[in-house]
Write an enzyme that holds these catalytic residues in place. Structure first.
Site, mmCIF file in Angstrom:
data_model
loop_
_atom_site.group_PDB
_atom_site.id
_atom_site.type_symbol
_atom_site.label_atom_id
_atom_site.label_comp_id
_atom_site.label_asym_id
_atom_site.label_seq_id
_atom_site.Cartn_x
_atom_site.Cartn_y
_atom_site.Cartn_z
ATOM 1 N N LYS A 27 0.833 -1.204 0.000
ATOM 2 C CA LYS A 27 0.000 0.000 0.000
ATOM 3 C C LYS A 27 0.868 1.255 0.000
ATOM 4 C CE LYS A 27 -3.799 -0.471 2.457
ATOM 5 N NZ LYS A 27 -4.429 -0.704 3.771
ATOM 6 N N ARG A 98 -3.204 3.528 8.416
ATOM 7 C CA ARG A 98 -3.530 2.303 7.683
ATOM 8 C C ARG A 98 -2.416 1.269 7.734
ATOM 9 N NH1 ARG A 98 -4.932 4.470 1.775
ATOM 10 N NH2 ARG A 98 -6.203 2.568 1.720
ATOM 11 N N GLY A 107 -8.284 -6.589 4.426
ATOM 12 C CA GLY A 107 -9.192 -6.656 5.567
ATOM 13 C C GLY A 107 -8.649 -7.383 6.781
ATOM 14 N N MET A 109 -5.892 -6.653 8.659
ATOM 15 C CA MET A 109 -5.347 -5.824 9.733
ATOM 16 C C MET A 109 -6.218 -4.587 9.881
ATOM 17 S SD MET A 109 -1.336 -6.323 9.072
ATOM 18 C CE MET A 109 -1.482 -5.980 7.346
ATOM 19 N N ARG A 371 -3.522 -1.756 -6.236
ATOM 20 C CA ARG A 371 -2.692 -2.956 -6.105
ATOM 21 C C ARG A 371 -3.050 -3.897 -7.241
ATOM 22 N NH1 ARG A 371 -5.934 -4.610 -0.709
ATOM 23 N NH2 ARG A 371 -7.951 -4.862 -1.680
ATOM 24 N N HIS A 489 -16.656 -8.405 1.683
ATOM 25 C CA HIS A 489 -15.647 -9.298 2.251
ATOM 26 C C HIS A 489 -15.778 -10.714 1.696
ATOM 27 C CE1 HIS A 489 -14.145 -12.180 5.265
ATOM 28 N NE2 HIS A 489 -13.139 -11.333 5.314
ATOM 29 N N SER A 797 13.188 -43.569 -10.548
ATOM 30 C CA SER A 797 12.006 -42.777 -10.228
ATOM 31 C C SER A 797 12.061 -42.508 -8.725
ATOM 32 C CB SER A 797 10.749 -43.564 -10.585
ATOM 33 O OG SER A 797 9.622 -42.846 -10.159
ATOM 34 N N CYS A 864 7.898 -39.427 -8.591
ATOM 35 C CA CYS A 864 6.530 -39.939 -8.646
ATOM 36 C C CYS A 864 5.818 -39.842 -7.303
ATOM 37 C CB CYS A 864 6.510 -41.375 -9.146
ATOM 38 S SG CYS A 864 7.338 -42.523 -8.027
ATOM 39 N N TYR A 884 11.403 -35.829 -15.829
ATOM 40 C CA TYR A 884 9.960 -35.631 -15.710
ATOM 41 C C TYR A 884 9.502 -35.616 -14.253
ATOM 42 C CZ TYR A 884 9.539 -40.661 -14.817
ATOM 43 O OH TYR A 884 9.640 -41.907 -14.269
HETATM 44 P P1 ADP Z 1 -7.890 -2.309 3.963
HETATM 45 O O1 ADP Z 1 -6.480 -2.707 3.787
HETATM 46 O O2 ADP Z 1 -8.635 -3.144 4.923
HETATM 47 O O3 ADP Z 1 -8.573 -2.081 2.650
HETATM 48 P P2 ADP Z 1 -7.497 0.502 4.113
HETATM 49 O O4 ADP Z 1 -6.305 1.009 4.826
HETATM 50 O O5 ADP Z 1 -7.369 0.443 2.650
HETATM 51 O O6 ADP Z 1 -7.864 -0.898 4.709
HETATM 52 O O7 ADP Z 1 -8.683 1.449 4.546
HETATM 53 C C1 ADP Z 1 -10.004 1.068 4.767
HETATM 54 C C2 ADP Z 1 -10.957 2.002 4.033
HETATM 55 O O8 ADP Z 1 -10.749 3.362 4.413
HETATM 56 C C3 ADP Z 1 -10.771 1.959 2.540
HETATM 57 O O9 ADP Z 1 -12.010 1.975 1.933
HETATM 58 C C4 ADP Z 1 -10.011 3.211 2.252
HETATM 59 O O10 ADP Z 1 -10.225 3.676 0.958
HETATM 60 C C5 ADP Z 1 -10.521 4.171 3.297
HETATM 61 N N1 ADP Z 1 -9.519 5.192 3.613
HETATM 62 C C6 ADP Z 1 -8.280 4.958 4.056
HETATM 63 N N2 ADP Z 1 -7.593 6.119 4.191
HETATM 64 C C7 ADP Z 1 -8.422 7.102 3.817
HETATM 65 C C8 ADP Z 1 -8.287 8.520 3.716
HETATM 66 N N3 ADP Z 1 -7.148 9.128 4.004
HETATM 67 N N4 ADP Z 1 -9.342 9.213 3.291
HETATM 68 C C9 ADP Z 1 -10.496 8.586 2.983
HETATM 69 N N5 ADP Z 1 -10.693 7.259 3.045
HETATM 70 C C10 ADP Z 1 -9.663 6.519 3.459
HETATM 71 MG MG MG Z 2 -7.853 -1.093 1.229
#
Ligand code: ADP
Ligand code: MG
Ligand code: MG
Length: 906
Positions: A27, A98, A107, A109, A371, A489, A797, A864, A884
């Site tokens: 990220k 984040r 999702g 962490m 990503r 999710h 083998s 094998c 193989y």
């Molecule tokens: P995850 O890895 O679980 O997707 P994120 O760090 O991407 O967690 O953040 C969770 C949510 O919060 C995402 O939808 C992201 O776009 C939003 N978000 C994170 N940082 C900001 C920010 N600076 N402004 C607005 N929304 C944010």
């Molecule tokens: Mg995210």
């Protein structure tokens, strides 16, 4: 020593870049990169993954001290760019904190939004924005997230409801509204107060008012979230090392919840489900971050075509769709155009399908994440081939883009067309993750695990899923949810697992307590069968039959590309003509292992086999073997015919004899009658076969040494079958393999029997067939004396199951009693019976290949064991120059891809 721990980004500049994902996490690295290529991203900074590891070494106080100067400087940097100040009442800066590891762990962490708010700042923001609803909506979200994540308010027992959610329900009831978004400003304010009181009551701590204190709390909580239960479980499943650590990205907030010109969304540059080259995604107007994925409100489509398809599936008319659920393309055309251009730019920059998060704040578009998108196996193959055709990547890259394991999904069953035409659709949801699945309904992750462990196929039915449900989802055949869109999710995780999923089936009513689901007036209980089609989103009553997949289209093309680069061939393990044909259809270039023992288990064969074993002398054995001969010959003929023109490696009888004899009274009586002896006699013989350590006992070539008649009979069966086929104009290519040798003399003596029998058969048949004699290398001593053995064997083998067993000294039947402890204590990273131990067992293999070839340069070598279908093991086989690898039919494409990757990587 001053090691750099913090990297800033903002306004088109960045200290990091996409190459730095090890240090900045995926990220953080991509946030930096987006700045560098002109994609609008709110300014911020990233704390390195190494710092996370340091945190675990030195603890919170020390890490704050180590980071302080750099973080303060970075905060000032963001303040300057945002022209606002952290904690300022007139013009406050709010940030998100984040998590982000090297590999994406969606999702798993924690993230905290809207950090920097307190009562004074909130009032200041109200004056500045004139939008108290927005301010207090943000504030209550912040207190809740901070309470859950930093202050530990999240209940430990996952079945318990989050205390904040309880309060929200209560306040909504008081105000008489159903949706969060309809809460009044006063209600939102009340939530803030009630939340803080709940925190004080439960933890004894006051909610921190100082934004800097909030920031440090959040940063350390993100470090801690690396070690939360679901993150650990996810890493285990994905094979991500615990040592990597997570980075922390802190960035200025942008707000999608500022009113109707604001929005938030998630989008993909191509379809993550089927790979179609179509920009797609979901968004919500006047919402923040998690709302889209949380499955609380059902989001709308970004593109018009996506929206139309969605409406069609949901049975919504075009007029209703346009009025109620317009796409972003229709509702916000200019922003949509900008978004579309930027997603295209990102895909071209990364040369891969992108998964992006964005937010629109009062008409201005911001990217928050990009990503390489997770995708199904089907999408993986299609996207790789499409990118190749579009000239974005070359052939070698296309091969490397595909994960061998993921091909598994393409080999999974699809619904049988006929069965499907008769099946009854009971409801329709979103096609969240493709494939077909049927099974018994369960409602909880724990139940899914338990039922699965008992051998049931289950479908997990949920209102929505959360990261806590991971293990249950993994145990289920498929997942059905009532809420949540294509990026919920459940959908994202299921696609990652290659598991069939139907999400957002709004017409189902799940009752967790009663363990029932009501669909269109019918109540289905736990244990009832349903079937899901994750490709169309349809749900069927009962068990709809499935059928095997086939190699075609993009998949076929990828496999052909693999063959162009591979050096290691792939054969299949097959004990029946059916398996042989299937393996061949999946591209196997022969059979690497035919086990003859399974052939003895059916009907009359087992009686004759038992007679052979229980006979008291050679004459008795030969009589029984004569009965077995025609059966064996017919079996071999079928297999050789199915593999016409390709090598078929047949192993002589291998398992201990006691596995074949009857241990029950009834079976013993039958044998006594059959052989005309007393039951006591039979029992005596059976008892005499008992061994303390059958794995190291009377088995493998030891049988052929003590009972040469067995070797002779099997040789006769194989070669007679081959001669007959040759007379029919076929081209059989048998190989006869002697198992479990430890000394060259064992092989020499068995070879003498085989050669002598061959001569007899060829004379009788009046025709000769070319065949080879080889051996298994599966006892360490055989590997060590490979140069002697190669004098006698035309091929080796590697039987890596036994070789692993005997090299480690772990009984493969008993490893389950200590393997979990060994994994837990990190003595073993993986089960060595699944993933080849390259370090130890690998040395024996490498040495045997080298020493064998020194004596016999044309010596053919293959593997094998179970490992022949496991990608990292296959790559190892390629590396040591084997000819193989052989694996079960369903794994042949996986091994072909792994083998090609080994060649390309070289
Ligand atoms: P995850 O890895 O679980 O997707 P994120 O760090 O991407 O967690 O953040 C969770 C949510 O919060 C995402 O939808 C992201 O776009 C939003 N978000 C994170 N940082 C900001 C920010 N600076 N402004 C607005 N929304 C944010
Ligand atoms: Mg995210
Ligand atoms: Mg063996």
């Amino acid at each position: 020593m001053s090691e750099k721990r913090v990297y800033t980004f903002g306004n088109g500049k960045a200290e990091g870049n996409a190459q730095m994902r090890e240090r900045l996490g995926g990220k953080g690295a991509n946030l930096a990169e987006m700045n560098l290529i002109g994609v609008p991203v709110p300014p911020g900074f990233t704390i390195t993954t190494d710092t996370c590891n340091e945190y675990y070494e030195v603890g919170q106080d020390k890490i704050v001290e180590l980071l302080k100067d750099e973080v303060n400087a970075a905060v000032s940097h963001v303040e300057e760019l945002m022209k606002s100040k952290f904690g300022d009442v007139e013009n406050p800066l709010l940030v998100s904190v984040r998590s982000g590891a090297r590999a994406s762990m969606p999702g798993m962490m924690d993230t905290i939004l809207n950090l920097g708010l307190n009562d004074e700042v909130a009032e200041g923001m109200c004056r500045k924005t004139g939008n108290p609803h927005f301010v207090y909506d943000s504030y209550r979200r912040f207190v809740q997230m901070y309470g859950d994540v930093v202050l530990g308010m999240k209940p430990e027992n996952k079945e318990d409801i989050d205390p904040f959610e309880k309060i929200i329900e209560q306040v909504k009831k008081e105000q008489g509204v159903e949706l969060d978004k309809d809460l009044s400003v006063d209600s939102l304010k009340r939530l803030v107060t009630l939340f803080k009181t709940a925190i004080k009551d439960q933890t004894g701590a006051d909610f921190p008012n100082d934004p800097i204190e909030q920031l440090w709390g959040a940063i350390c909580a993100v470090f801690r979230s690396w070690m939360n239960e679901r993150a650990i479980l996810y890493r285990k499943m994905e094979g991500i090392p615990d040592e990597w650590g997570t980075a922390v990205s802190v960035m200025a907030m942008v707000f999608g919840n500022m009113g109707d010109t604001s929005a938030t969304g998630v989008c993909f540059s191509r379809d993550a489900g089927n790979g179609e080259n179509l920009f797609n995604g979901e968004y919500l107007i006047n919402a923040q971050g998690e709302d889209v994925v949380a499955g609380i409100r059902t989001p709308q489509q970004i593109t018009k075509i996506g929206s139309q398809r969605w409406a069609e599936r949901a049975g919504i008319s075009e007029e209703e769709r346009v009025a109620k659920y317009p796409s972003m393309e229709e509702a916000m055309p200019e922003l949509y155009a900008e978004l579309d251009a930027l997603q295209d730019k990102l895909e071209h920059h990364y040369h891969d399908m992108q998964d992006m998060e964005f937010t629109v704040q009062e008409g201005k578009l911001w990217f928050l994440q990009t990503r390489n998108g997770k995708r199904t196996g089907t999408a993986m193959v299609k996207i790789a081939m499409d990118l190749l055709h579009e000239g974005m990547i070359d052939e070698k890259t296309a091969i490397l883009r595909c994960e061998p394991q993921k091909l598994d999904e393409l080999l999974h069953p699809v619904f049988d067309k006929l069965a499907l035409s008769k099946a009854k659709v009971i409801t329709q949801g979103l096609p969240a993750s493709p494939g077909a699945a049927c099974g018994q309904i369960v409602f909880h992750a724990d139940d899914a695990e338990a039922w699965h462990a008992d051998g049931h196929k289950v479908i997990m039915v949920r209102i929505e899923t959360s990261p806590e449900d991971l293990a249950g989802m993994s145990a289920a055949e498929g997942i059905l949810t009532a809420r949540g869109g294509m990026t919920s999710h459940a959908a994202v995780v299921a696609r990652g697992m290659g598991k069939c999923c139907v999400s957002g089936a709004g017409a189902i009513n799940v009752d967790y307590k009663a363990k029932t689901v009501e669909i269109d007036g019918t109540v289905y209980k736990e244990g009832d069968y349903i079937s899901l089609n994750g490709t169309t989103g349809q749900v069927y009553a009962g068990e709809v039959k499935t059928k095997a997949a086939e190699l075609s289209g993009d998949f076929k093309e990828l496999m052909e590309l693999c063959d162009k680069y591979t050096k290691l061939q792939v054969r299949t393990n097959a004990d029946t003509p059916h398996d042989a044909r299937m393996g061949r259809e999946f591209g196997a270039k022969g059979i690497g292992l035919t086990r003859t023992e399974h052939m003895f288990f059916e009907g009359q064969k087992i009686i004759a086999m038992r007679e052979m074993i229980l006979a008291s002398d050679v004459a008795g054995r030969e009589k029984a073997l004569a009965k077995l001969l025609p059966y064996q010959k017919a079996d071999f003929k079928g297999i050789l015919e199915a593999m016409d023109g390709l090598h078929v490696n047949i192993r002589l009888l291998d398992p201990p004899l006691h596995e074949f004899v009857p241990h029950d009274r009834e079976g013993q009586e039958i044998m006594a009658k059959e052989m005309g002896v007393s039951v006591t006699e039979i029992q005596k013989r059976v008892n005499s076969l008992a061994e303390n350590n059958p794995m190291l006992g009377h088995r493998g070539c030891r049988l052929g040494i003590t009972f040469p008649e067995i070797t002779a009979m099997q040789t006769r069966a194989i070669l007679t079958a081959a001669c007959e086929l040759k007379k029919e104009g076929k081209n059989p290519c048998p190989e006869i393999m002697v198992p479990l040798i430890g000394t060259v003399l064992e092989l020499k003596q068995q070879k003498a029997i085989i050669t002598k029998t061959a001569k007899e058969v060829f004379e009788e048949q009046g025709i000769e067939v070319e065949f080879e004699i080889g051996t298994m290398i599966e006892i360490p001593r055989a590997a060590l004396t490979a140069s002697q053995i190669a004098e006698e064997a035309q091929y080796f083998s590697f039987g890596t199951n036994d070789l692993t067993q005997m090299t480690y000294g772990y009984s493969r039947d008993d490893i389950a009693s200590f393997l979990p402890a060994y994994m837990e204590k990190k003595i073993l990273k993986v089960d060595p019976f699944q993933v080849l131990d390259q370090e130890g067992v690998g040395q024996l293999i490498e040495m045997a290949v080298k020493n064998g070839r020194a004596v016999r340069p044309e010596l053919r070598t293959g593997i094998c064991g179970e490992h022949g279908g496991e990608p990292s093991s296959v790559k190892f086989c390629a590396k040591v120059g084997m000819n193989y690898a052989s694996c079960s039919p369903f794994r042949v494409p996986i091994a072909r891809l792994a083998a090609a990757q080994a060649a390309v990587e070289e």
